[in-house]
Design a protein around this motif. Structure first.
Motif, PDB file in Angstrom:
ATOM      1  N   LEU A 281       0.670  -1.259   0.089  1.00 41.65           N
ATOM      2  CA  LEU A 281      -0.089  -0.044   0.031  1.00 41.65           C
ATOM      3  C   LEU A 281       0.920   1.165   0.047  1.00 41.65           C
ATOM      4  O   LEU A 281       1.861   1.282   0.668  1.00 41.65           O
ATOM      5  CB  LEU A 281      -0.780   0.020   1.174  1.00 41.65           C
ATOM      6  N   ARG A 282       0.497   2.148  -0.843  1.00 44.51           N
ATOM      7  CA  ARG A 282       1.289   3.433  -0.702  1.00 44.51           C
ATOM      8  C   ARG A 282       1.266   4.008   0.679  1.00 44.51           C
ATOM      9  O   ARG A 282       2.342   4.656   1.007  1.00 44.51           O
ATOM     10  CB  ARG A 282       0.326   4.590  -1.755  1.00 44.51           C
ATOM     11  N   ARG A 283       0.240   4.026   1.383  1.00 45.59           N
ATOM     12  CA  ARG A 283       0.210   4.501   2.647  1.00 45.59           C
ATOM     13  C   ARG A 283      -0.959   3.705   3.437  1.00 45.59           C
ATOM     14  O   ARG A 283      -1.658   2.997   2.995  1.00 45.59           O
ATOM     15  CB  ARG A 283      -0.101   5.811   2.921  1.00 45.59           C
ATOM     16  N   LEU A 284      -0.546   3.731   4.771  1.00 44.71           N
ATOM     17  CA  LEU A 284      -1.912   3.066   5.671  1.00 44.71           C
ATOM     18  C   LEU A 284      -2.853   3.861   5.988  1.00 44.71           C
ATOM     19  O   LEU A 284      -2.420   5.066   6.635  1.00 44.71           O
ATOM     20  CB  LEU A 284      -1.065   2.622   7.200  1.00 44.71           C
ATOM     21  N   PRO A 285      -4.070   3.532   5.725  1.00 46.43           N
ATOM     22  CA  PRO A 285      -5.163   4.554   6.053  1.00 46.43           C
ATOM     23  C   PRO A 285      -5.288   4.537   7.547  1.00 46.43           C
ATOM     24  O   PRO A 285      -5.466   5.605   7.977  1.00 46.43           O
ATOM     25  CB  PRO A 285      -6.593   3.588   5.489  1.00 46.43           C
ATOM     26  N   LYS A 286      -4.906   3.617   8.459  1.00 40.30           N
ATOM     27  CA  LYS A 286      -4.865   3.563   9.950  1.00 40.30           C
ATOM     28  C   LYS A 286      -3.518   3.425  10.315  1.00 40.30           C
ATOM     29  O   LYS A 286      -3.069   2.072  10.630  1.00 40.30           O
ATOM     30  CB  LYS A 286      -5.902   2.656  10.335  1.00 40.30           C
ATOM     31  N   PRO A 287      -2.835   4.449  10.560  1.00 34.43           N
ATOM     32  CA  PRO A 287      -1.230   4.111  10.608  1.00 34.43           C
ATOM     33  C   PRO A 287      -0.816   3.589  12.185  1.00 34.43           C
ATOM     34  O   PRO A 287       0.029   2.641  12.188  1.00 34.43           O
ATOM     35  CB  PRO A 287      -0.730   5.441  10.695  1.00 34.43           C
ATOM     36  N   LYS A 288      -1.909   3.498  13.077  1.00 35.37           N
ATOM     37  CA  LYS A 288      -1.759   2.785  14.278  1.00 35.37           C
ATOM     38  C   LYS A 288      -1.965   1.350  14.425  1.00 35.37           C
ATOM     39  O   LYS A 288      -1.861   0.822  15.416  1.00 35.37           O
ATOM     40  CB  LYS A 288      -2.430   3.629  15.373  1.00 35.37           C
ATOM     41  N   GLN A 289      -2.825   0.885  13.302  1.00 36.18           N
ATOM     42  CA  GLN A 289      -3.358  -0.368  13.308  1.00 36.18           C
ATOM     43  C   GLN A 289      -2.589  -1.283  12.342  1.00 36.18           C
ATOM     44  O   GLN A 289      -2.751  -1.713  11.145  1.00 36.18           O
ATOM     45  CB  GLN A 289      -4.803  -0.290  13.004  1.00 36.18           C
ATOM     46  N   GLN A 290      -1.443  -1.778  12.802  1.00 34.41           N
ATOM     47  CA  GLN A 290      -0.518  -2.372  12.146  1.00 34.41           C
ATOM     48  C   GLN A 290      -0.417  -3.967  12.275  1.00 34.41           C
ATOM     49  O   GLN A 290       0.365  -4.677  11.505  1.00 34.41           O
ATOM     50  CB  GLN A 290       0.899  -1.949  12.170  1.00 34.41           C
ATOM     51  N   PHE A 291      -0.984  -4.500  13.103  1.00 36.33           N
ATOM     52  CA  PHE A 291      -0.714  -5.830  13.865  1.00 36.33           C
ATOM     53  C   PHE A 291      -1.962  -6.337  14.485  1.00 36.33           C
ATOM     54  O   PHE A 291      -2.428  -5.804  15.311  1.00 36.33           O
ATOM     55  CB  PHE A 291       0.511  -5.738  14.782  1.00 36.33           C
ATOM     56  N   ALA A 292      -2.461  -7.533  13.831  1.00 37.50           N
ATOM     57  CA  ALA A 292      -3.970  -8.071  14.643  1.00 37.50           C
ATOM     58  C   ALA A 292      -3.900  -9.419  14.503  1.00 37.50           C
ATOM     59  O   ALA A 292      -3.761  -9.898  13.346  1.00 37.50           O
ATOM     60  CB  ALA A 292      -5.117  -7.225  13.728  1.00 37.50           C
ATOM     61  N   TYR A 293      -4.345  -9.936  15.441  1.00 40.25           N
ATOM     62  CA  TYR A 293      -4.878 -11.383  15.789  1.00 40.25           C
ATOM     63  C   TYR A 293      -6.185 -11.506  15.719  1.00 40.25           C
ATOM     64  O   TYR A 293      -7.152 -10.955  16.300  1.00 40.25           O
ATOM     65  CB  TYR A 293      -4.356 -11.852  17.102  1.00 40.25           C
ATOM     66  N   GLY A 294      -6.583 -12.685  14.831  1.00 41.95           N
ATOM     67  CA  GLY A 294      -7.903 -13.102  14.675  1.00 41.95           C
ATOM     68  C   GLY A 294      -8.350 -13.778  16.240  1.00 41.95           C
ATOM     69  O   GLY A 294      -7.492 -14.769  16.354  1.00 41.95           O
TER      70      GLY A 294
END
Length: 432
Positions: A281-294
């Motif tokens: 992605l050119r940039r992150l729409p949500k810069p603080k949301q980079q790592f997520a566990y289901g």
């Protein structure tokens, strides 16, 4: 062509075995059927972004120790452990430390107390004590709060790249999580750099490397190996042969394999797979949301660019995984992964530079599971001089740690001349 050691397969296991054999003074060749080395550790550069074959992370286990010992130069960094948890279609703070544990809405006070206790003592546990029970049995016996169980399952899925708690032996998976909690390493320009380094070191030690050399048969006579035969008629004579390939492939190469341990190892093998979606992605729409566990889904998301150089033009490379069961549905898996991106990075499609979906990537061809009869290798006892290596030839290690550990076991066996008859394997862990 005559060699002391011939290795069929040029992935991490094959290259590691070749280096150790050459360092011990053995004349060694690696024969790889593809045009380039690396197996599932290759990296493809697509539109300026470096894509591994799905999400790859190097834990603090046998592989890291081995690479340091060999002088492998690895550039990269450890990512932050700040994470989100996906539960019932919403994202919330995932408890990974004291601050996030206190602030997460996912747990009750009772659950927070129980998880805090586990975080305090987990690193001190002897995980070998749980080798003979399934992960599900361990969880039901040891963890009481239902949401703490869900959180543990999500962590263990991510550490092992598998969603098979009824099959997985608890000890190895718990040890893998213990390693992961020490931190992981994301590599600059992907895992292909690791293959480049292993290749460099192999060549420095005199290993001969033959790519585009498809081995079609292992010649053996009188109970001992003689040669590797390639599709083009090339023959490499060797007193020791290491098959660094999946169990079914190794079985196919060996005449009369049905009368050897290769048959048992092939029949007991259970493959683990994932669906993999990588996007730049050119940039992150949500810069603080980079790592997520289901948590209630078997999915995982990580922006590996937050710790590693993975794009020549500054794009953010995000890897998503769907841990699959026995009956995967590629269309449904892709939909779930894209919905995960919609949730964590809404608007990502308008920032898309590149995208690749791998519907069914093999994580491992076998692992320590409750149906296993015996631990494979390192020697095929019925044929002197024949060995196996790869992530499936595990004696308790997982993933790339199993690849390097099995490679070293094979070479150690060669150097100690132990190939004398079939016997239970007690070098590391016994089978379940």
């Amino acid at each position: 062509m005559k060699y002391d050691v011939a290795v069929a397969g040029g992935g991490i296991a094959g290259l590691t075995a070749a280096i150790y054999a050459a360092k011990a003074g053995k004349r060694t060749i690696v024969m790889e059927k593809r045009e380039r080395l690396g197996g599932r550790a290759v990296t493809d550069k697509i539109n300026g972004a470096y894509f591994n074959l799905g999400g790859h992370a190097l834990y603090f286990g046998d592989a890291q120790t081995t690479f340091r010992e060999l002088g492998v130069r690895l550039q990269g960094n450890q990512p932050s452990t700040e994470a989100l948890g996906i539960w019932k279609g919403k994202v919330s703070t995932f408890p990974m430390g004291i601050g996030s544990l206190l602030g997460t809405p996912l747990l009750s006070l009772k659950g927070k107390v129980e998880l805090a206790g586990w975080l305090a003592k987990f690193g001190k546990l002897d995980m070998r004590a749980y080798d003979r029970m399934s992960l599900r049995e361990w969880m039901e016996h040891s963890v009481h709060d239902p949401m703490v169980r869900h959180i543990f399952y999500s962590l263990l899925r991510t550490a092992s790249f598998a969603a098979a708690p009824d099959l997985q032996a608890a000890g190895p998976v718990l040890q893998q999580l213990k390693n992961a909690l020490q931190g992981v390493l994301y590599l600059d320009r992907g895992w292909g750099t690791m293959i480049d380094e292993l290749t460099r070191i192999a060549l420095e030690h005199g290993v001969q490397i033959a790519t585009s050399s498809k081995v079609i048969s292992v010649g053996h006579r009188g109970g001992a190996v003689r040669h590797l035969l390639c599709e083009d008629g090339t023959q490499a004579e060797a007193s020791h042969i290491i098959l660094a390939m999946p169990p079914a492939a190794a079985y196919r190469l060996v005449p009369q394999a049905e009368a050897t341990a290769l048959h048992t190892w092939k029949e007991q093998a259970i493959e683990i797979t994932t669906a993999c979606l990588d996007v730049a992605l050119r940039r992150l729409p949500k810069p603080k949301q980079q790592f997520a566990y289901g948590i209630d889904q078997t999915v995982f998301l990580s922006n590996q660019s937050r710790a590693a150089y993975l794009s020549d033009d500054g794009a953010q490379v995000i890897s998503l995984l769907k841990y699959q069961g026995t009956d995967p549905n590629p269309q449904q898996d892709l939909l779930e992964l894209e919905q995960t991106l919609d949730l964590v990075q809404p608007g990502w499609r308008s920032e898309l530079v590149e995208k690749r979906f791998l519907p069914r990537m093999t994580v491992c061809h076998d692992f320590m599971h409750m149906k296993r009869v015996e631990s494979p290798g390192p020697a095929v006892p019925e044929i002197a001089g024949l060995y196996v290596a790869g992530e499936w030839a595990t004696h308790g290690e997982m993933l790339v740690d199993a690849a390097t550990a099995s490679a070293k076991r094979a070479v150690q066996h060669i150097l100690s001349h132990k190939d004398t008859g079939r016997a239970p394997n007690h070098e590391h862990r016994d089978a379940i």
